[in-house]
Design a protein around this motif. Structure first.
Motif, PDB file in Angstrom:
ATOM      1  N   CYS A  55     -11.738   2.780  17.249  1.00  0.00           N
ATOM      2  CA  CYS A  55     -10.930   1.820  16.499  1.00  0.00           C
ATOM      3  C   CYS A  55     -11.368   1.756  15.050  1.00  0.00           C
ATOM      4  O   CYS A  55     -10.546   1.613  14.152  1.00  0.00           O
ATOM      5  N   HIS A  56     -12.661   1.875  14.811  1.00  0.00           N
ATOM      6  CA  HIS A  56     -13.179   1.886  13.442  1.00  0.00           C
ATOM      7  C   HIS A  56     -12.556   3.032  12.640  1.00  0.00           C
ATOM      8  O   HIS A  56     -12.127   2.855  11.491  1.00  0.00           O
ATOM      9  N   SER A  57     -12.454   4.209  13.250  1.00  0.00           N
ATOM     10  CA  SER A  57     -11.840   5.362  12.576  1.00  0.00           C
ATOM     11  C   SER A  57     -10.365   5.103  12.303  1.00  0.00           C
ATOM     12  O   SER A  57      -9.856   5.408  11.223  1.00  0.00           O
ATOM     13  N   ALA A  58      -9.669   4.513  13.306  1.00  0.00           N
ATOM     14  CA  ALA A  58      -8.245   4.198  13.123  1.00  0.00           C
ATOM     15  C   ALA A  58      -8.062   3.160  12.013  1.00  0.00           C
ATOM     16  O   ALA A  58      -7.114   3.234  11.220  1.00  0.00           O
ATOM     17  N   LYS A  61      -8.421   4.784   8.597  1.00  0.00           N
ATOM     18  CA  LYS A  61      -7.209   5.547   8.287  1.00  0.00           C
ATOM     19  C   LYS A  61      -6.066   4.605   7.897  1.00  0.00           C
ATOM     20  O   LYS A  61      -5.293   4.874   6.971  1.00  0.00           O
ATOM     21  N   PHE A  62      -5.944   3.484   8.612  1.00  0.00           N
ATOM     22  CA  PHE A  62      -4.915   2.482   8.307  1.00  0.00           C
ATOM     23  C   PHE A  62      -5.061   1.975   6.876  1.00  0.00           C
ATOM     24  O   PHE A  62      -4.084   1.884   6.126  1.00  0.00           O
ATOM     25  N   ASP A  67      -2.731   1.780   1.926  1.00  0.00           N
ATOM     26  CA  ASP A  67      -3.323   1.254   0.698  1.00  0.00           C
ATOM     27  C   ASP A  67      -3.564  -0.256   0.802  1.00  0.00           C
ATOM     28  O   ASP A  67      -3.120  -1.048  -0.025  1.00  0.00           O
ATOM     29  N   VAL A  68      -4.276  -0.653   1.855  1.00  0.00           N
ATOM     30  CA  VAL A  68      -4.471  -2.074   2.162  1.00  0.00           C
ATOM     31  C   VAL A  68      -5.744  -2.599   1.513  1.00  0.00           C
ATOM     32  O   VAL A  68      -6.800  -1.953   1.572  1.00  0.00           O
ATOM     33  N   HIS A  69      -5.645  -3.769   0.882  1.00  0.00           N
ATOM     34  CA  HIS A  69      -6.806  -4.466   0.307  1.00  0.00           C
ATOM     35  C   HIS A  69      -6.709  -5.936   0.686  1.00  0.00           C
ATOM     36  O   HIS A  69      -5.613  -6.481   0.837  1.00  0.00           O
ATOM     37  N   TYR A  70      -7.851  -6.591   0.839  1.00  0.00           N
ATOM     38  CA  TYR A  70      -7.886  -8.007   1.183  1.00  0.00           C
ATOM     39  C   TYR A  70      -8.675  -8.776   0.117  1.00  0.00           C
ATOM     40  O   TYR A  70      -9.515  -8.220  -0.575  1.00  0.00           O
ATOM     41  N   PRO A 316      -1.646  13.447   6.749  1.00  0.00           N
ATOM     42  CA  PRO A 316      -1.913  12.094   7.279  1.00  0.00           C
ATOM     43  C   PRO A 316      -1.102  11.007   6.594  1.00  0.00           C
ATOM     44  O   PRO A 316      -0.918   9.943   7.146  1.00  0.00           O
ATOM     45  N   ASN A 317      -0.586  11.270   5.406  1.00  0.00           N
ATOM     46  CA  ASN A 317       0.153  10.236   4.673  1.00  0.00           C
ATOM     47  C   ASN A 317       1.646  10.306   4.943  1.00  0.00           C
ATOM     48  O   ASN A 317       2.405   9.505   4.403  1.00  0.00           O
ATOM     49  N   ASN A 318       2.083  11.299   5.719  1.00  0.00           N
ATOM     50  CA  ASN A 318       3.511  11.444   5.996  1.00  0.00           C
ATOM     51  C   ASN A 318       3.860  10.870   7.344  1.00  0.00           C
ATOM     52  O   ASN A 318       3.074  10.824   8.235  1.00  0.00           O
TER      53      ASN A 318
END
Length: 318
Positions: A55-58, A61-62, A67-70, A316-318
């Motif tokens: 899950c850490h790897s997923a 990648k997510f 392009d997620v930031h918190y 991976p980005n498609n």
């Protein structure tokens, strides 16, 4: 529907089904999260289980793919925990898909760090904007649907008895066209696993379409009287084959390829019938059905999955 190719003697899938049906779901309990304003963690959680590591790897990648930031580390940790719960549910669902119980595959998308309630909230209609903007969108849809309607009339040579019937069919067509657009938006966002398109039935309501299918099936099954079991199976499979061609819009390059695919389909169909008899008698724990891979051999199906995985790894980005 389930994959007709997964009962071709692969013990691993039966083992996986035992896990999917007989054991409790493993939900990872994630303690570590991303640093604030950092797109990924550089190392896996120390001492974590294999599930946590996957899950850490997923999760990494997510964060990159979307392009997620918190805004802070606590928020990142909360989102990571939600993501891993969703990720585990996807893995469990896809085990059922691979065993033929589910008819579609799930994947990670831009909503995978949201709870179901949060996702529903996002789907709620936005507050109405100015009437002119709403009208503009409706006009654009009408223009696009009219173009699709004119193409449909040409492509399928559709003709109607009078202007009243033509207008009725136009309205039904545009209703179906809008549903297709909505479905394909879900496909592009990763919610749906297949794409829809216009076909020769797009000017019919669902009830009218069902009524049209009945004579095809009835005419095939009317031949069953006074025939041997093998003959009956042949007739039943022929009816299933015709329905498969309609449901999945299957087309082949020539008659030879069509006949080859029909033979493979009927072989898979017979295996499904035998498996489902075992299910009804309590020997098997799940039921199988026809899906869009049912005209492939098991080896062809494996090759398709391998090629799909390679494309995802390469792009991976498609």
């Amino acid at each position: 529907m389930g994959s007709a190719l997964l009962n071709a003697g692969v013990p691993l899938f039966l083992i996986l089904m035992g896990v999917a049906w007989g054991l409790p779901t493993i939900t990872p309990k994630i303690e570590s999260g991303t640093e604030a304003n950092s797109p990924i963690e550089t190392t896996a959680p120390p001492g974590g289980s294999e599930v946590e590591s996957q899950c850490h790897s997923a999760w990494q990648k997510f964060l990159i793919d979307f392009d997620v930031h918190y805004e802070s580390e606590p928020v990142a940790k909360k989102r990571r925990n939600i993501f891993c719960e969703n990720w585990q549910k996807i893995q469990n669902h896809n085990l059922l898909y691979e065993s033929g119980v589910e008819s579609f595959k799930k994947g990670i998308n831009q909503f995978s760090d949201l709870t179901f309630e949060e996702w529903k909230q996002k789907q709620q209609p936005r507050p109405k904007v100015e009437a002119t903007k709403e009208a503009s969108k409706d006009e654009i849809d009408k223009t696009k649907c009219l173009a699709a309607w004119n193409k449909f009339l040409i492509d399928f040579g559709a003709k109607y008895q009078d202007d009243g019937e033509t207008e009725k069919r136009h309205r039904i067509f545009c209703d179906n066209w809008r549903k297709i657009q909505d479905h394909n938006l879900q496909y592009e966002s990763g919610v749906e696993s297949f794409k829809k398109s216009i076909n020769q039935f797009s000017d019919l309501t669902f009830e009218e379409w069902k009524e049209k299918q009945r004579p095809i099936v009835a005419s095939e099954f009317s031949k069953l009287e006074n025939t041997t079991k093998d003959d009956q199976d042949t007739v039943k499979c022929q009816a299933a084959w015709k329905k498969f061609l309609i449901d999945f819009e299957a087309k082949y390059k020539d008659q030879a390829e069509t006949e080859k695919r029909r033979i493979i389909f009927c072989d898979n169909w017979q295996k499904i019938q035998k498996h489902n008899l075992q299910y009804e008698s309590g020997v098997e724990s799940f039921q199988m059905g026809i899906n869009h891979f049912s005209d492939l051999t098991f080896e062809e199906w494996k090759l398709k999955q391998s090629q799909s995985l390679q494309r995802k790894i390469s792009n991976p980005n498609n």
